[in-house]
Design an enzyme around this catalytic site. Structure first.
Site, short mmCIF file in Angstrom:
data_model
loop_
_atom_site.label_atom_id
_atom_site.label_comp_id
_atom_site.label_asym_id
_atom_site.label_seq_id
_atom_site.Cartn_x
_atom_site.Cartn_y
_atom_site.Cartn_z
N LEU A 21 59.17 25.67 35.89
CA LEU A 21 59.77 26.22 37.10
C LEU A 21 58.75 26.43 38.20
O LEU A 21 57.59 26.76 37.94
CB LEU A 21 60.44 27.56 36.80
CG LEU A 21 61.61 27.55 35.81
CD1 LEU A 21 61.92 28.98 35.38
CD2 LEU A 21 62.82 26.90 36.43
N ASP A 22 59.17 26.25 39.44
CA ASP A 22 58.40 26.68 40.60
C ASP A 22 58.78 28.13 40.87
O ASP A 22 59.76 28.64 40.28
CB ASP A 22 58.74 25.78 41.80
CG ASP A 22 57.86 26.09 43.01
OD1 ASP A 22 56.70 26.48 42.81
OD2 ASP A 22 58.34 25.95 44.13
N LYS A 23 58.04 28.82 41.72
CA LYS A 23 58.34 30.23 41.99
C LYS A 23 59.12 30.42 43.28
O LYS A 23 60.27 30.84 43.29
CB LYS A 23 57.06 31.07 42.04
CG LYS A 23 57.32 32.57 42.25
CD LYS A 23 56.04 33.36 42.33
CE LYS A 23 55.33 33.15 43.65
NZ LYS A 23 56.08 33.68 44.82
N ALA A 170 54.91 26.96 37.33
CA ALA A 170 53.89 26.19 38.04
C ALA A 170 54.00 26.55 39.51
O ALA A 170 55.02 26.26 40.15
CB ALA A 170 54.10 24.70 37.83
#
Length: 209
Positions: A21-23, A170
């Protein structure tokens, strides 16, 4: 609102065991919010917001636009800034009501007015501090944060029940920020300070494992 064309994507989803996942904009809503305003000297919170937001109208940066929206939500009328000079990614300088104003990162503002911020403005992990100077005097700080989307923890727990064994984050953010925002989510790994290419490399590496 999701269109799935064919059965193969669904069959592939059933075999997924690792999720990366991105944030910003994924786990969070991507819209920083003002959580507090620190004032220095004889100036009110609304005045700090008035000067910062008035000048930030000249910037398209997400944090600048969030400050403008916060001022308008309070019903603060904002004049058009003059003599604006923006340093991308750092801050903006200009004139508001005939007064010289600088708004942006703490180091950027300090370098313009020759004054360091007070220790009370130390940034907590997971937040961003925007400094404001008026007429070469440091007048305030706006503390901002990008919070998790509601229900994020429940969503990740549900994915694990559906067979996802490994969940990673990530992000291009600093590790301290990422750790503070995702605390309690039970992530299996966190990779911070990543540019797009290392993010792709992480996906390829996890795919081989």
């Amino acid at each position: 609102g999701v269109l799935i064309k064919g059965a193969k994507p669904l069959e592939a989803l059933a075999r997924i065991q690792t999720l990366i996942l991105d944030k910003t904009g994924t786990l969070t809503d991507g819209r920083p919010q003002i959580v507090s305003i620190d004032t220095h000297g004889d100036i009110s919170e609304n005045e700090v917001l008035y000067f910062a937001a008035s000048l930030d109208q000249a910037s398209k940066h997400p944090i600048a636009q969030a400050i403008v929206l916060a001022a308008r939500a309070r019903g603060i009328a904002l004049p058009i800034p003059e003599n604006v000079v923006e340093t991308p990614g750092e801050g903006v300088a200009g004139t508001i009501d005939g007064r010289k104003v600088v708004v942006g990162g703490a180091h950027f503002v300090a370098s313009r007015v020759g004054a360091e911020g007070p220790e009370s403005a130390v940034r907590e992990a997971g937040s961003v501090v925007v400094a404001l100077a008026v007429d070469r005097g440091l007048t305030g700080h706006l503390v901002m944060a990008d919070a998790l989307r509601p229900g994020t923890a429940e969503l990740l727990a549900g994915l694990r029940r559906l067979g996802i064994r490994r969940i990673l984050l990530a992000t291009g953010d600093r590790r301290a920020v990422a750790e503070a925002v995702t605390e309690g989510l039970g992530l299996d790994a966190l990779r911070a300070d990543l540019t797009p290419d290392p993010k792709v490399l992480l996906v390829l590496t996890e795919r081989k494992n």
